[in-house]
Design an enzyme around this catalytic site. Sequence first.
Site, PDB file in Angstrom:
ATOM      1  N   GLY A  10       0.833  -1.192   0.000  1.00  0.00           N
ATOM      2  CA  GLY A  10       0.000   0.000   0.000  1.00  0.00           C
ATOM      3  C   GLY A  10       0.866   1.239   0.000  1.00  0.00           C
ATOM      4  N   GLY A  11       0.244   2.357  -0.228  1.00  0.00           N
ATOM      5  CA  GLY A  11       0.944   3.631  -0.199  1.00  0.00           C
ATOM      6  C   GLY A  11       1.117   4.116   1.225  1.00  0.00           C
ATOM      7  N   ALA A  12       1.770   5.266   1.354  1.00  0.00           N
ATOM      8  CA  ALA A  12       1.952   5.880   2.667  1.00  0.00           C
ATOM      9  C   ALA A  12       0.595   6.199   3.270  1.00  0.00           C
ATOM     10  CB  ALA A  12       2.787   7.153   2.530  1.00  0.00           C
ATOM     11  N   ARG A  13       0.437   5.853   4.537  1.00  0.00           N
ATOM     12  CA  ARG A  13      -0.790   6.127   5.289  1.00  0.00           C
ATOM     13  C   ARG A  13      -2.039   5.494   4.669  1.00  0.00           C
ATOM     14  NH1 ARG A  13       1.188   7.427  10.055  1.00  0.00           N
ATOM     15  NH2 ARG A  13       1.650   9.605  10.381  1.00  0.00           N
ATOM     16  N   ALA A  34      10.407  -4.427  13.750  1.00  0.00           N
ATOM     17  CA  ALA A  34      10.463  -3.040  13.296  1.00  0.00           C
ATOM     18  C   ALA A  34      11.791  -2.813  12.589  1.00  0.00           C
ATOM     19  CB  ALA A  34      10.324  -2.092  14.485  1.00  0.00           C
ATOM     20  N   SER A  36      12.567   0.108  11.138  1.00  0.00           N
ATOM     21  CA  SER A  36      12.683   1.553  10.925  1.00  0.00           C
ATOM     22  C   SER A  36      13.912   2.190  11.533  1.00  0.00           C
ATOM     23  CB  SER A  36      11.446   2.251  11.480  1.00  0.00           C
ATOM     24  OG  SER A  36      11.358   2.058  12.874  1.00  0.00           O
ATOM     25  N   HIS A  52       2.447   3.597  16.671  1.00  0.00           N
ATOM     26  CA  HIS A  52       2.474   2.179  16.291  1.00  0.00           C
ATOM     27  C   HIS A  52       2.557   1.297  17.534  1.00  0.00           C
ATOM     28  CE1 HIS A  52       2.948   1.387  11.860  1.00  0.00           C
ATOM     29  NE2 HIS A  52       2.934   2.711  11.871  1.00  0.00           N
ATOM     30  N   GLU A  64      13.766  -4.789  17.048  1.00  0.00           N
ATOM     31  CA  GLU A  64      14.215  -3.760  16.110  1.00  0.00           C
ATOM     32  C   GLU A  64      15.455  -4.295  15.420  1.00  0.00           C
ATOM     33  OE1 GLU A  64      14.552   0.046  17.999  1.00  0.00           O
ATOM     34  OE2 GLU A  64      12.470  -0.004  18.674  1.00  0.00           O
TER      35      GLU A  64
END
Length: 187
Positions: A10-13, A34, A36, A52, A64
């Site tokens: 999907g796209g952002a948000r 995660a 990120s 999140h 992480e």
Amino acid sequence: MSMPRTLILGGARSGKSTRAEQLLAGYEDVLYVATSGTRDGDADWADRVRLHRERRPGSWRTAETCDLPAVLADAADPAPVLIDCLALWLTAVMDECGAWEDGAWREGGAEEAVLARCAQLAGAWKVTERQVIAVSNEVGMGVVPATASGRRFRDTLGRLNMAVADASERVLLVVAGQVLTVKPAGV
């Protein structure tokens, strides 16, 4: 409560992370991976990470890490895995390989290093026996990036998404919070 290997794009948000969490809502123990990392001094990023974390059940564990092949190979841990997300994983890999620089990409071995890491991840995804959901950005529907490094990222993520989708039993696309089945389980 077994589930197939699932890729959610999907796209952002778009709601892709929320949908992934909903698919695992019936599990008390989930390993949330995660990819990120941290971004010192970025208050907006810290707020996103906090939101999140607050949305996930307290019984879920968080790791992480960007060592996704090791997570996928860990058959001793029976918990389902939610990887969020492959786009951030690729960003970290490109950082580690110096792949944002044109010269390093073309002549410095960065392209080969990044593609090898992507192939390693896709191979681990294909053979994992863990219940796993990965979230990734669908980048092929947007504006063509203005920079060579942006196009390099988009193209590499597109190829990684295809490899993971090929090895998945189910692929979902989330648009404006609505889930479209691209590849249904069992087909």
